[in-house]
Design an enzyme around this catalytic site. Structure first.
Site, PDB file in Angstrom:
ATOM      1  N   LYS A   1       0.927   4.508   6.881  1.00  0.00           N
ATOM      2  CA  LYS A   1       0.281   5.465   5.955  1.00  0.00           C
ATOM      3  C   LYS A   1       1.147   6.892   6.020  1.00  0.00           C
ATOM      4  O   LYS A   1       1.796   7.113   7.182  1.00  0.00           O
ATOM      5  CB  LYS A   1      -1.085   5.505   5.699  1.00  0.00           C
ATOM      6  CG  LYS A   1      -2.140   4.249   6.103  1.00  0.00           C
ATOM      7  CD  LYS A   1      -1.921   3.511   4.782  1.00  0.00           C
ATOM      8  CE  LYS A   1      -2.729   2.205   4.810  1.00  0.00           C
ATOM      9  NZ  LYS A   1      -2.559   1.400   3.720  1.00  0.00           N
TER      10      LYS A   1
ATOM     11  N   SER B   1       0.656  -1.062   0.013  1.00  0.00           N
ATOM     12  CA  SER B   1       0.140   0.143   0.163  1.00  0.00           C
ATOM     13  C   SER B   1       0.750   1.365  -0.021  1.00  0.00           C
ATOM     14  O   SER B   1       0.368   2.431  -0.313  1.00  0.00           O
ATOM     15  CB  SER B   1      -0.876  -0.038   1.084  1.00  0.00           C
ATOM     16  OG  SER B   1      -0.155   0.085   2.247  1.00  0.00           O
TER      17      SER B   1
END
Length: 279
Positions: free
Chosen positions: A120, A42
């Site tokens: 993230k 990701s």
């Protein structure tokens, strides 16, 4: 009798040494740095599957989430930070010696629902308005600067311990073929410049406006079309807005990297990523 006493005394000293070592290691991990393996794609290509890093817990101060988690699925062990330090959760608005992360920081946080550690990039702080329009990130109604940087090419193959396969903009390709994604650079409002990847038109390329609540943050993965992040609500098994208390720390540098299923497979080590600064 003296020999027995000496034997048992040696055993006791060994046990004490092991206990002290574990206590010191636990204290070090709780206060200073937490090891973290990258399990998914990701955050490509900022972070690759198999990158190993230490999370700086001193960067933003401390909350219950600073306590370690122990998860060994094969043994049925699943002890989260809230099990160790849930008594310190509070309302999540305060952190000991705390400071907020900056937009553009790569941050490890606990998922607000399942407690798993996620990594993230921070995109929105409290009060910010975040929206995607035609694949372009808008912060407070202003589009970020985008610079095309060609293509990101990787081999279509099973990656990491989870044997994940990458997604490609050039369609379904066979094992061993080139898997291609579009690569570009984003410049955030505070000047942080970082790479992002795109596969092609996706539902997540056009969203409504997300207004970040007080004491919460908005996170997105750099691999934009292959990231479960704040664009998906918690009720829909996404991340949603992340409370301040769930922040663990900042990722600053990749220490080690392996493209194989095991770090012992030295022929898969990525030497060019050792001690690589995270941008």
């Amino acid at each position: 009798m003296a020999e027995k006493s000496g034997f048992f005394g040696s055993v006791i000293e060994t046990v004490k040494t092991v206990v002290y070592a574990l206590l010191i290691a636990g204290l070090f991990r709780t206060i200073f740095f937490q090891p973290f393996w990258i399990p998914s794609g990701s955050m490509k290509d900022t972070l690759l599957i198999g990158d190993f890093l230490f999370v700086n817990k001193m960067a933003y101060g401390y909350s219950y989430a600073s306590c370690p988690s122990i998860r060994i699925p094969a043994l049925g062990i699943d002890i989260g930070a809230d099990d160790f330090c849930g008594v310190f959760q509070g309302d999540g608005s305060e952190r000991l010696w705390g400071s907020d992360p900056e937009v553009g920081d790569v941050v490890v946080f606990r998922h607000p629902v399942n407690g798993r550690d996620f990594i993230k990039r921070l995109i929105g702080k409290p009060g910010d308005r975040i929206q995607m329009k035609d694949g372009v990130l808008h912060i407070n109604d202003t589009p970020v600067k985008i610079e095309d940087d060609g293509l990101f090419i990787e081999t279509m193959e099973y990656q990491g311990p989870q044997s994940a396969l990458p997604r490609c903009s050039n369609g379904a390709v066979g094992q061993g073929a080139d898997c291609v994604k579009e690569r570009s650079y984003e410049t955030l409002p505070n000047g942080v410049r970082h790479a992002v990847l795109n596969i092609g038109p996706q539902q997540s390329d056009n969203t409504g406006v997300y207004t970040v609540p007080a004491d919460h943050f908005f996170f997105m993965g750099d691999n934009r079309d292959n990231s479960t992040d704040s664009r998906v609500a918690q009720a829909a098994r996404g991340v949603g807005f992340v409370p301040r208390a769930d922040i663990v720390g900042r990722a600053d540098r990749v220490m080690f990297s392996s493209a194989g299923r095991s770090m012992l497979a030295f022929w898969t080590w990525r030497g060019d990523r050792f001690f690589k600064e995270i941008e």
